[in-house]
Design a protein around this motif. Structure first.
Motif, PDB file in Angstrom:
ATOM      1  N   UNK A 367     -11.779   2.875   2.671  1.00 25.63           N
ATOM      2  CA  UNK A 367     -12.420   3.870   1.828  1.00 25.63           C
ATOM      3  C   UNK A 367     -11.604   4.128   0.585  1.00 25.63           C
ATOM      4  N   UNK A 368     -11.899   5.232  -0.105  1.00 27.44           N
ATOM      5  CA  UNK A 368     -11.218   5.514  -1.357  1.00 27.44           C
ATOM      6  C   UNK A 368      -9.827   6.103  -1.160  1.00 27.44           C
ATOM      7  N   UNK A 369      -9.572   6.733   0.003  1.00 28.91           N
ATOM      8  CA  UNK A 369      -8.239   7.237   0.357  1.00 28.91           C
ATOM      9  C   UNK A 369      -8.233   7.532   1.852  1.00 28.91           C
ATOM     10  N   UNK A 370      -7.177   8.182   2.336  1.00 26.24           N
ATOM     11  CA  UNK A 370      -7.081   8.515   3.753  1.00 26.24           C
ATOM     12  C   UNK A 370      -7.217  10.011   3.984  1.00 26.24           C
ATOM     13  N   UNK A 371      -6.687  10.489   5.124  1.00 28.86           N
ATOM     14  CA  UNK A 371      -6.760  11.908   5.479  1.00 28.86           C
ATOM     15  C   UNK A 371      -5.350  12.443   5.745  1.00 28.86           C
TER      16      UNK A 371
END
Length: 463
Positions: A367-371
Motif C-alpha cells: 500500500x501507500x504506507x504502513x500502520x
C-alpha cells in the motif's frame, strides 16, 4: 502533401476498391498503417538491457496494511503493551497512545522459514517465490501525498504514473489491448490521476476498469457498435483517421489530438480482443472457484488473463477508496481484509506458475504506507506510518525466500537496508530492463523521470 477533403478521400477509396483487383486499396491501407506506425513511435521502445520480467501486476492495498500484523512480527509489543517509548514520537495523521500488540500468530513458512501471518495461510505456501521488504519508507503520513508518491513518484498529482512510464519506455505486447489497465471498483482518494499519464503522450495513461461488475459489456460500455458491421466501421475509421492525420501534420506535437487518434484506433480493435480478455466466465468453473467469488478474487483472475495476453502493466486496487485504513476496530478489520485477499493472491501466483508465466511476470504487493505499533485514541486502531512498512515482490527476476531490511524492535521505522519508494520504482524498472536514470521525458524545459533525482536498485532481492 496533397490536399484533399473527406469527400474526395471517400470517392478515391471507392475507386481504389474497384480497380486493379483492389491492389490500389491495399496500397492506401499500407500508407495509412505506415503513418499510424510512425505516430506511435516514442524515443525508446526497447529495454536498455535484457529484462528479467516482461510485465507487472501491482496488487495495491489502498489505505496502508499493517506491517506488524502481516509480514514483520514484533513480539516486544506484547511485553511493553501500553507503554510509549521515545520511538513513538513520529509524525502521524492523528494522536496515538501506547504500544498495541498484535493478536496475530505467525507461521514459519516454506523452506526459507520466513514468518508470515496466520491469516495468510495460502500466500505462505508461495513464500519461497517472494522477497519481503521490511524496510520500506516514504515521505508523508497522509493518504493523498503518499498515494501519489507510490503511484507517481512524487507527492503531488502532477507526474506520470509508474504504468505510464513503463508503457512509454517499452510499449505494449498486444496492439489490440491497452498497455496499462487499472482495475479499481471506485476511486481512491486522489482519483484517476493515480493512473494518468500527465505530460507523457495521452496514449500511455491507463484504461480504468470498474471491476465491481465484471460483465465485459458493463466494464467498457458502448464498446460494440450495434448498427454497423466490422467492415463498415473499418471504412469509417479509415476515413476519419486519414482526415485526422492530415489535420495533425499541421499541428505536430498536439498531444490531445494524437491521443484522440490513438484512442479511436484502439477502441476499434478492442471490440474483439477486450470482450474475450475481460470475460472471466470463459474460465473453467473449478478455476473460478479456486480464485474465489469476491470482487478482488475476480480482479486477480482478470489480471492473469490480461497479463497472458501481453498487457504490460495491470494495477489491481483493493476496494473503493482506502479499505486498509484501519483507524478503529483494527484487529477484526485486519483479519477480514487479510483473509479476503489470501486465497485469490495465492491462486494468482499458482496460476501464473502453472502456465509458465511467473518467471516473466513481476507481482508486487503493498500500500501507500504502513500502520503504527501504537494504538490510536483508545479505539483499537492503528494510525498511518510512513517511516517503516512492508511490501513484497514475486516472480520475474526476484530472489525468492528473501527478507530484505529491518525495522526497529517495535516497527516504527525502517532501520537497516532502507528502501524508499524511489528505490522500489528503480528496482521495478530494472527488472523490466530499464535504467531508471535513462528513462526520461523532456517537458517544461527539463528532463523528468519517475525516480526524480534519486533511486537505487535493490540488488539484494534480484535473482
Amino acid at each position: 502533401m496533397m490536399n484533399f477533403n473527406g469527400q474526395d478521400l471517400f470517392h478515391r477509396r471507392e475507386i481504389l476498391e474497384k480497380v486493379g483487383s483492389g491492389f490500389g486499396m491495399m496500397s492506401l491501407a499500407g500508407m495509412l498503417a505506415s503513418a499510424e506506425g510512425a505516430s506511435q513511435k516514442t524515443p525508446q521502445q526497447t529495454p536498455h538491457f535484457a529484462p528479467k520480467a516482461k510485465r507487472v501486476i501491482f496488487l495495491f492495498m489502498s489505505g496502508g496494511p499493517s506491517q506488524m500484523d502481516t509480514f514483520d512480527p514484533k513480539p516486544l509489543l506484547k511485553k511493553y503493551e501500553g507503554q510509549r517509548p521515545a520511538a513513538a514520537n513520529i509524525r502521524t495523521a492523528s494522536k496515538t497512545m501506547g504500544l498495541m500488540p498484535s493478536p496475530v500468530k505467525f507461521i514459519n513458512a516454506g523452506k526459507s522459514g520466513i514468518p508470515v501471518s496466520e491469516h495468510f495461510s495460502k500466500i505462505a505456501e508461495h513464500i519461497d517465490d517472494m522477497a519481503i521488504i521490511r524496510s520500506m519508507h516514504t515521505d508523508f503520513p497522509n493518504h493523498a501525498p503518499a498515494l501519489c508518491m507510490m503511484n507517481l513518484g512524487t507527492l503531488t498529482p502532477t507526474r506520470p504514473s509508474l504504468g505510464s512510464w513503463l508503457t512509454y519506455g517499452l510499449g505494449t505486447e498486444n496492439q489490440n489491448l491497452p498497455g496499462f489497465l487499472a482495475l479499481c471498483p471506485g476511486k481512491p482518494v486522489v482519483g484517476p490521476k493515480l493512473w494518468g499519464s500527465a505530460f507523457l503522450p495521452g496514449k500511455h495513461q491507463a484504461t480504468h476498469i470498474n471491476n465491481k461488475d465484471l460483465n465485459p459489456e458493463q466494464m467498457i460500455p458502448y464498446l460494440k457498435n450495434e448498427v454497423m458491421s466490422s467492415a463498415q466501421q473499418k471504412k469509417q475509421l479509415d476515413l476519419v483517421q486519414a482526415i485526422n492525420q492530415q489535420h495533425l501534420v499541421k499541428r505536430a506535437g498536439d498531444n490531445e489530438l494524437e491521443t484522440r487518434i490513438k484512442s479511436m484506433e484502439l477502441a476499434y480493435r478492442m471490440q474483439f480482443a477486450a470482450t474475450d480478455a475481460f470475460d472471466i466466465s470463459r474460465e473453467p468453473e473449478k478455476l473460478q472457484e479456486a480464485y474465489g467469488k469476491s470482487e478482488f478474487s475476480k480482479a486477480c483472475l482478470l489480471s492473469r488473463r490480461l497479463s497472458e495476453r501481453g498487457v504490460r502493466f495491470v494495477q489491481v486496487y483493493y476496494g473503493n477508496r482506502q479499505p486498509w485504513d484501519t483507524h478503529s476496530n483494527h484487529d477484526k478489520s485486519n483479519e477480514r481484509l487479510c483473509k479476503d485477499i489470501d486465497q485469490p493472491i495465492a491462486q494468482l501466483l499458482t496460476d501464473l506458475k502453472q502456465r509458465g508465466l511467473l518467471d516473466e511476470t513481476l507481482v508486487v504487493w503493498g500500500g501507500e504506507f504502513g500502520r503504527t505499533p501504537t494504538a490510536q485514541g483508545g479505539i483499537n486502531g492503528r494510525d498511518h506510518n510512513p517511516f517503516g512498512f512492508c511490501m513484497w515482490l514475486a516472480g520475474g527476476g526476484i530472489k525468492g525466500g528473501t527478507v530484505h531490511g529491518e525495522s526497529d524492535e517495535f516497527g516504527f521505522r525502517a532501520m537497516q537496508d532502507k528502501v524508499h519508494v524511489h528505490d522500489l520504482h528503480a528496482t521495478i524498472l530494472h527488472l523490466m530492463g530499464i535504467n531508471h536514470e535513462r528513462l526520461t521525458y523532456h517537458y517544461s524545459g527539463r528532463d523528468f523521470r519517475l525516480t526524480d533525482v534519486a533511486g537505487e536498485v535493490v540488488h539484494n532481492i534480484i535473482a
